[in-house]
Design a protein around this motif. Structure first.
Motif, mmCIF file in Angstrom:
data_model
loop_
_atom_site.group_PDB
_atom_site.id
_atom_site.type_symbol
_atom_site.label_atom_id
_atom_site.label_comp_id
_atom_site.label_asym_id
_atom_site.label_seq_id
_atom_site.Cartn_x
_atom_site.Cartn_y
_atom_site.Cartn_z
ATOM 1 N N UNK A 60 -9.075 13.493 7.722
ATOM 2 C CA UNK A 60 -8.168 13.110 6.644
ATOM 3 C C UNK A 60 -7.548 11.750 6.956
ATOM 4 N N UNK A 61 -7.484 10.899 5.948
ATOM 5 C CA UNK A 61 -7.093 9.505 6.139
ATOM 6 C C UNK A 61 -5.574 9.343 6.056
ATOM 7 N N UNK A 62 -4.887 9.699 7.146
ATOM 8 C CA UNK A 62 -3.445 9.506 7.228
ATOM 9 C C UNK A 62 -3.151 8.182 7.927
ATOM 10 N N UNK A 63 -2.059 7.536 7.536
ATOM 11 C CA UNK A 63 -1.664 6.298 8.194
ATOM 12 C C UNK A 63 -0.883 6.550 9.473
ATOM 13 N N UNK A 64 -0.192 7.680 9.517
ATOM 14 C CA UNK A 64 0.579 8.054 10.702
ATOM 15 C C UNK A 64 0.583 9.566 10.798
ATOM 16 N N UNK A 65 0.393 10.091 12.010
ATOM 17 C CA UNK A 65 0.413 11.540 12.207
ATOM 18 C C UNK A 65 1.494 11.907 13.214
ATOM 19 N N UNK A 66 2.287 12.895 12.849
ATOM 20 C CA UNK A 66 3.365 13.398 13.704
ATOM 21 C C UNK A 66 3.076 14.867 13.972
ATOM 22 N N UNK A 84 5.143 3.228 -2.283
ATOM 23 C CA UNK A 84 5.657 4.594 -2.159
ATOM 24 C C UNK A 84 5.123 5.245 -0.893
ATOM 25 N N UNK A 85 6.015 5.881 -0.149
ATOM 26 C CA UNK A 85 5.640 6.603 1.059
ATOM 27 C C UNK A 85 5.357 8.055 0.693
ATOM 28 N N UNK A 86 4.244 8.572 1.147
ATOM 29 C CA UNK A 86 3.869 9.961 0.878
ATOM 30 C C UNK A 86 3.997 10.749 2.176
ATOM 31 N N UNK A 87 4.868 11.748 2.175
ATOM 32 C CA UNK A 87 5.119 12.587 3.343
ATOM 33 C C UNK A 87 4.441 13.938 3.129
ATOM 34 N N UNK A 88 3.492 14.257 3.982
ATOM 35 C CA UNK A 88 2.677 15.467 3.836
ATOM 36 C C UNK A 88 2.944 16.407 4.999
ATOM 37 N N UNK A 89 3.336 17.646 4.708
ATOM 38 C CA UNK A 89 3.529 18.622 5.778
ATOM 39 C C UNK A 89 2.451 19.692 5.732
ATOM 40 N N UNK A 90 2.190 20.286 6.893
ATOM 41 C CA UNK A 90 1.214 21.361 6.953
ATOM 42 C C UNK A 90 0.916 21.734 8.387
ATOM 43 N N UNK A 91 -0.135 22.496 8.575
ATOM 44 C CA UNK A 91 -0.553 22.898 9.915
ATOM 45 C C UNK A 91 -2.043 22.694 10.063
ATOM 46 N N UNK A 92 -2.479 22.512 11.306
ATOM 47 C CA UNK A 92 -3.904 22.387 11.631
ATOM 48 C C UNK A 92 -4.541 21.235 10.849
ATOM 49 N N UNK A 93 -3.806 20.122 10.718
ATOM 50 C CA UNK A 93 -4.245 19.027 9.859
ATOM 51 C C UNK A 93 -5.105 17.991 10.572
ATOM 52 N N UNK A 94 -4.960 17.871 11.874
ATOM 53 C CA UNK A 94 -5.677 16.830 12.595
ATOM 54 C C UNK A 94 -7.121 17.254 12.868
ATOM 55 N N UNK A 95 -7.968 16.265 13.104
ATOM 56 C CA UNK A 95 -9.362 16.552 13.411
ATOM 57 C C UNK A 95 -10.192 16.944 12.210
ATOM 58 N N UNK A 100 0.852 -1.191 0.000
ATOM 59 C CA UNK A 100 0.000 0.000 0.000
ATOM 60 C C UNK A 100 0.887 1.241 0.000
ATOM 61 N N UNK A 101 0.263 2.411 -0.054
ATOM 62 C CA UNK A 101 0.997 3.675 -0.051
ATOM 63 C C UNK A 101 0.785 4.369 1.285
ATOM 64 N N UNK A 102 1.677 4.189 2.254
ATOM 65 C CA UNK A 102 1.491 4.850 3.550
ATOM 66 C C UNK A 102 1.617 6.373 3.425
ATOM 67 N N UNK A 103 0.681 7.075 4.010
ATOM 68 C CA UNK A 103 0.671 8.538 3.981
ATOM 69 C C UNK A 103 0.908 9.046 5.399
ATOM 70 N N UNK A 104 1.968 9.838 5.565
ATOM 71 C CA UNK A 104 2.371 10.326 6.880
ATOM 72 C C UNK A 104 2.211 11.839 6.919
ATOM 73 N N UNK A 105 1.526 12.335 7.927
ATOM 74 C CA UNK A 105 1.313 13.774 8.082
ATOM 75 C C UNK A 105 2.267 14.342 9.124
ATOM 76 N N UNK A 106 2.891 15.459 8.791
ATOM 77 C CA UNK A 106 3.744 16.205 9.716
ATOM 78 C C UNK A 106 3.057 17.535 9.962
#
Length: 208
Positions: free
Chosen positions: A149-155, A135-146, A26-32
């Motif tokens: 959005x279907x992220x596999x891991x949130x940092x 493929x790993x998708x690394x997504x950066x941003x602000x105010x992303x949680x809640x 699968x394509x893991x999507x990680x939010x920063x």
């Protein structure tokens, strides 16, 4: 909250090991996630690209700053409205449609890495990118949680209120109520999968 001090390099290594262990079918999507101009989530996401590629994983970087709404919508209530920044700056539907949904079971596997050039206030008109499996998708941003959005891991990169005020450029202090509202309504310190305190970026600490 109890935090474990780590070096930045160690933090990158630990995250790379955790992300790299994700299933390759699968394509893991990680939010920063972190306050823009203060926490530097993009910097951490960028630092993980090479370590993940060393493990054999393809990596795609996506910034939610390339998925903002047009200026006519973002600034409808003025350029310095904290509630609008919190609620309406990010085009959540476009991020879900162009990046997240195509990577889920039954999706096309083709994503649009950037949609809107906020500086020029026009579409990028870039082609879609077909991602190889795993493929790993690394997504950066602000105010992303809640936001559902279907992220596999949130940092989440967390700053104490005093550190946030100190590190945020003076011209951006109008956004402080947006971050305070985020803490109050979403509580990213509780909802993120990985919580990193970055009051001192060279000496981060991870919540145990």
């Amino acid at each position: 909250m109890r935090f474990r001090p780590v070096s930045f390099d160690r933090l990158v290594t630990e995250l790379a090991e955790r992300i790299g262990a994700s299933p390759t079918d699968r394509h893991p999507v990680v939010a920063f996630d972190g306050a823009a101009g203060a926490a530097d989530p993009a910097g951490l996401a960028d630092a993980l690209v090479d370590p993940l590629r060393v493990t054999g994983r393809e990596v795609l970087r996506v910034s939610t700053w390339d998925f903002l709404r047009p200026a006519s919508l973002r600034f409808e209530r003025g350029r310095h409205d904290p509630d609008t920044r919190y609620e309406d700056w990010l085009d959540v539907g476009a991020l879900r449609r162009e990046v997240l949904d195509p990577l889920r079971p039954g999706g096309t596997g083709e994503v649009l890495p950037a949609l809107w050039d906020a500086d020029a206030d026009r579409a990028y008109r870039r082609p879609r990118t077909a991602l190889p499996g795993g493929t790993v998708v690394l997504v950066d941003g602000e105010l992303l949680l809640g936001r559902g959005l279907d992220f596999d891991l949130t940092v989440h990169l967390w700053l104490s209120p005093a550190a946030l005020t100190r590190k945020l450029p003076t011209g951006d202090h109008w956004a402080l109520p947006a971050y305070e509202r985020y803490e109050r309504e979403v509580s990213p310190t509780d909802t993120a999968d990985v919580l990193v305190r970055v009051d001192h970026p060279r000496n981060p600490a991870v919540k145990d």
